[in-house]
Design an enzyme around this catalytic site. Structure first.
Site: not given
Ligand code: UDP
Length: 308
Positions: A138, A179, A181, A269
């Site tokens: 990715y 993910r 969340v 990040r």
């Protein structure tokens, strides 16, 4: 729009249709879903059901290129396909733009910065990316996609605009997207333990999907665009604090369990969005508490309709 049946794509489709645009969608439904488009059936133009890495054409004024699995569990399941989609898919999009004269917004990713050594990340930073790890299909694929876009811009004059999307969340995320969340909201609503990877001290910043859609539209509309431009919410949270916030907002009785940290998981990040503010006049408006509440509500409704 490539990837128009996906999470961000389907929100963007609805926004463009509401503004009166004609929208064709190219999607192979690898991670997108027909349910995401169900409200807009009848309003959408052509649905081109294919992999973006295969050739396509059409007379377009603009193309939003969002097609690519973006969650680690999905893109690592078929890594060679992921790399092909990221690089060769972008190549096909750029070729379609060269032939039709379309302007293009390329959805790149914060993953091009890898595990960053500078903080917050500015667009000038070249990144710290492992070329041979599990995330490389990715990360390196998206970096290759940026290269293809910029060389089409330089060689063929295609008006390509690269935006680097940081973590984005909201209604219509897949329950099994993997993910943070979507996992936490889903787990909290089912009363299952919230799975924090590592000690949960790694940080991310979370952008609500309507803010991201605003940024993508501005990136397409701006007359002179000199990218790449970061799009993301600069407010930074530790993963453990996000878990606690989801528990409190959903009034969930769930506990928190700690699981091993995946390999190459970036420890920090956070986007520097100075450029997005200056060039696009954009910045996120939805605070994370409000965005999480809206996400939890939609997850609740969907669970009520379909179960888990
Ligand atoms: N994460 C977590 N529990 C989960 C899913 C993810 O603690 O159930 C962590 C993950 O290790 C990472 C952060 O949350 O540090 C964000 O992960 P995500 O996959 O959402 O995005 P990305 O790593 O691509 O930013």
């Amino acid at each position: 729009m490539t990837g128009g049946a996906g999470f961000i794509g389907s929100h963007l489709v609805r926004r463009l249709l509401a503004e009166g645009h004609s929208v064709d969608i190219l999607d192979n439904f690898q991670t997108g879903s027909r349910e995401n488009l169900s409200h807009d059936v009848g309003k959408i133009g052509r649905l081109i059901e294919q992999n973006v890495a295969d050739p396509f054409s059409g007379a377009y004024d603009g193309i939003f290129h969002l097609a690519c699995p973006a969650s680690p569990i999905h893109y690592q399941t078929t890594p060679l396909e992921t790399f092909r989609t990221a690089v060769w898919g972008t190549w096909q999009v750029m070729e379609a733009c060269r032939l039709s004269g379309a302007r293009v917004v390329i959805a790149s990713t914060s993953e091009v910065y890898g595990n960053p050594l500078i903080h917050p990340q500015t667009e000038e930073y070249f990144g710290n990316v492992n070329p041979v790890g599990l995330r490389s299909c990715y990360d390196e694929g998206k970096r290759g996609g940026e290269t293809v876009a910029m060389d089409y811009r330089r060689v063929h004059g295609v008006d390509a605009r690269i935006v680097r999307i940081f973590n984005t969340y909201g209604p219509r995320m897949l329950f099994n997207d993997g993910r943070v969340v979507s996992n936490f909201c889903h787990q909290a609503l089912l009363g299952n333990p919230l799975t924090v990877y590592g000690e949960g001290t790694q940080t991310r910043s979370f952008c609500f999907v309507s803010d991201m859609v605003d940024g993508l539209v501005l990136a397409m509309e701006k007359d002179d665009f000199d990218g790449p431009v970061n799009l993301g919410n600069p407010v930074e949270y530790r993963v453990i604090d996000l878990a606690r916030m989801v528990l409190s907002l959903s009034s969930s009785p769930s506990s928190i369990v700690f699981k091993p940290l995946p390999s190459d998981d970036p420890s920090r990040r956070k986007p520097d969005i100075t450029k997005a503010r200056a060039i696009l006049g954009w910045e996120p408006r939805i605070p994370v508490e409000e965005g999480l509440l809206r996400t939890i509500k939609e997850f609740q409704d969907r669970l009520g309709r379909h179960g888990n």
